[in-house]
Write an enzyme that holds these catalytic residues in place. Structure first.
Site, mmCIF file in Angstrom:
data_model
loop_
_atom_site.group_PDB
_atom_site.id
_atom_site.type_symbol
_atom_site.label_atom_id
_atom_site.label_comp_id
_atom_site.label_asym_id
_atom_site.label_seq_id
_atom_site.Cartn_x
_atom_site.Cartn_y
_atom_site.Cartn_z
ATOM 1 N N ALA A 80 1.136 -1.486 -0.295
ATOM 2 C CA ALA A 80 -0.137 -0.081 0.469
ATOM 3 C C ALA A 80 0.819 1.615 0.072
ATOM 4 C CB ALA A 80 -0.795 0.007 0.910
ATOM 5 N N LYS A 138 4.479 1.300 -6.029
ATOM 6 C CA LYS A 138 5.538 -0.127 -6.807
ATOM 7 C C LYS A 138 4.777 -1.325 -6.986
ATOM 8 C CE LYS A 138 9.367 1.949 -3.915
ATOM 9 N NZ LYS A 138 8.851 2.597 -3.067
ATOM 10 N N ASP A 187 -0.338 -6.339 2.085
ATOM 11 C CA ASP A 187 -0.013 -5.461 2.959
ATOM 12 C C ASP A 187 -1.417 -5.220 4.736
ATOM 13 O OD1 ASP A 187 1.079 -2.174 3.124
ATOM 14 O OD2 ASP A 187 -0.570 -2.253 4.486
ATOM 15 N N ASP A 200 -0.660 -9.382 8.113
ATOM 16 C CA ASP A 200 0.878 -8.806 8.219
ATOM 17 C C ASP A 200 2.032 -9.068 7.911
ATOM 18 O OD1 ASP A 200 2.948 -7.941 9.984
ATOM 19 O OD2 ASP A 200 2.187 -7.728 11.665
ATOM 20 N N CYS A 257 12.658 4.320 2.123
ATOM 21 C CA CYS A 257 13.439 5.194 2.280
ATOM 22 C C CYS A 257 13.967 6.468 3.127
ATOM 23 C CB CYS A 257 11.881 6.465 1.698
ATOM 24 S SG CYS A 257 10.648 5.515 2.538
#
Length: 360
Positions: A172, A176, A194, A221, A296
């Protein structure tokens, strides 16, 4: 930059909203006085006091400023902080199922004369000015998506091939996952997982806009529940992406408030869950397949330290050779083969990614 008057107005509104209405006048007066005197207030210089300069002139929490000073030096840390306070470039990802990069350049050139291919991302375009997606027919028709160049480079590192079957474990909102679905085409498939059901619904919505029917989403999960996929997907995948939840310090220019939400112990705390995600994902990579880990951020605890721990725990996994990766990625590959991007070097958000090969 936000106009001073707008910032003052917003802070006064915040005071009222938080229940401090009686203090609103005081807040307004102090801030307006500060605005009048602002030009005469000199922040600490980088040369005389690097830490205070990063904190007071460039709006970094002290613990982040101290970290960046140790890693990048005064000038490097200041350049990174300034980039994190700037406006990110507008970059697009071409939907290769609906046209080529050249076709989209031709379609956009009238409204965006500076449109050009990205330097690193193989299906990316940079526009040179902001774009409002709802106003673009080509966006509504699914010809492109908005995605940062560094985020796109992670997909190039994964390097999906037409007809392959790929798992994205932390998918989510689906940027990507849908990029992968475009690459594998109608003969391939993508499974997106997700744990946040509401955010997972965005994956399918984006797939429909892009005209993709080869992506399926599962709410679970991925750090503990990937075994639940076995009933619907008994076979292992050709490639797996773990785009793990992280501190997000590489995307501060898009999420400026994150610097105040992230705590000093978060990188180490998050690294524990990142290692669990990788351990779970490995069981789903076929022999001879590939696994990509990305975050990130550029904090070592979440980057190379996670990679080192993962490699130490699994003797059937190795880092992909730098020479085996796409040549377009070379500007962002270090000597080890890690993908590293920084906002002040090349324009992309701050990302770290590593590709593993699983023994046959």
């Amino acid at each position: 930059h936000i106009p001073a008057a707008a910032a003052v107005d917003q802070m006064v509104r915040c005071a009222r909203t938080s229940g401090a209405s009686r203090a609103a006048g005081f807040v307004n007066g102090v801030l307006r006085h500060l605005v009048r005197e602002l030009d005469s207030i000199a922040p600490p210089s980088l040369e005389a006091d690097p830490l205070s300069h990063l904190v007071h002139a460039l709006s970094l929490p002290e613990w982040i400023a101290a970290r960046w000073l140790r890693r990048f030096g005064a000038e490097g840390a200041a350049a990174l902080a300034e980039a994190c306070n700037g406006r990110p470039p507008t970059t697009l990802r071409v939907n290769c199922q609906r046209g080529s990069r050249g076709d989209l350049v031709d379609a956009l050139r009238v409204r965006f004369p500076a449109v050009a291919p990205c330097a690193v991302a193989s299906t990316g375009l940079t526009l040179g000015k902001p774009l409002h997606p709802g106003q673009e027919t080509s966006f509504r028709e699914g010809l492109f998506s908005i995605q940062d160049e560094a985020s796109q480079a992670v997909i190039d590192l994964l390097d999906p091939k037409p007809g392959e079957h790929i798992l994205d474990t932390c998918a989510a909102p689906g940027t990507k996952a849908n990029a992968i679905a475009e690459r594998v085409g109608p003969d391939g498939s993508v499974v997106a997982t997700d744990r946040h059901e509401r955010r997972l619904s965005l994956v399918g919505r984006e797939s429909r806009r892009l005209g993709l029917s080869n992506l399926r989403a599962h709410c679970l999960d991925a750090s503990v529940e990937l075994g639940q996929l076995r009933a619907d997907h008994p076979e292992a995948f050709d490639r797996v992406l773990v785009d793990a939840p992280c501190s997000g310090l590489g995307t501060l220019r898009r999420n400026p408030d994150a610097r105040w939400r992230v705590r000093p112990d978060d990188p180490e705390r998050l690294a524990e869950s990142q290692r669990k995600l990788l351990d779970q994902a490995l069981q789903w990579v076929r022999p001879g397949g590939a696994l990509v880990y990305s975050v990130c951020t550029f904090e070592p605890e979440e980057c190379e330290d996670v990679v080192a721990a993962f490699l130490a725990a699994h003797d059937n996994v190795s880092l992909a050779a730098r020479s085996a990766l796409l040549e377009t990625l070379v500007p962002w590959l270090d000597e080890t083969g890690y993908l590293r991007s920084f906002p002040h070097r090349g324009g992309g958000d701050g990302f770290f990614a590593a590709r593993f090969e699983v023994a046959s």
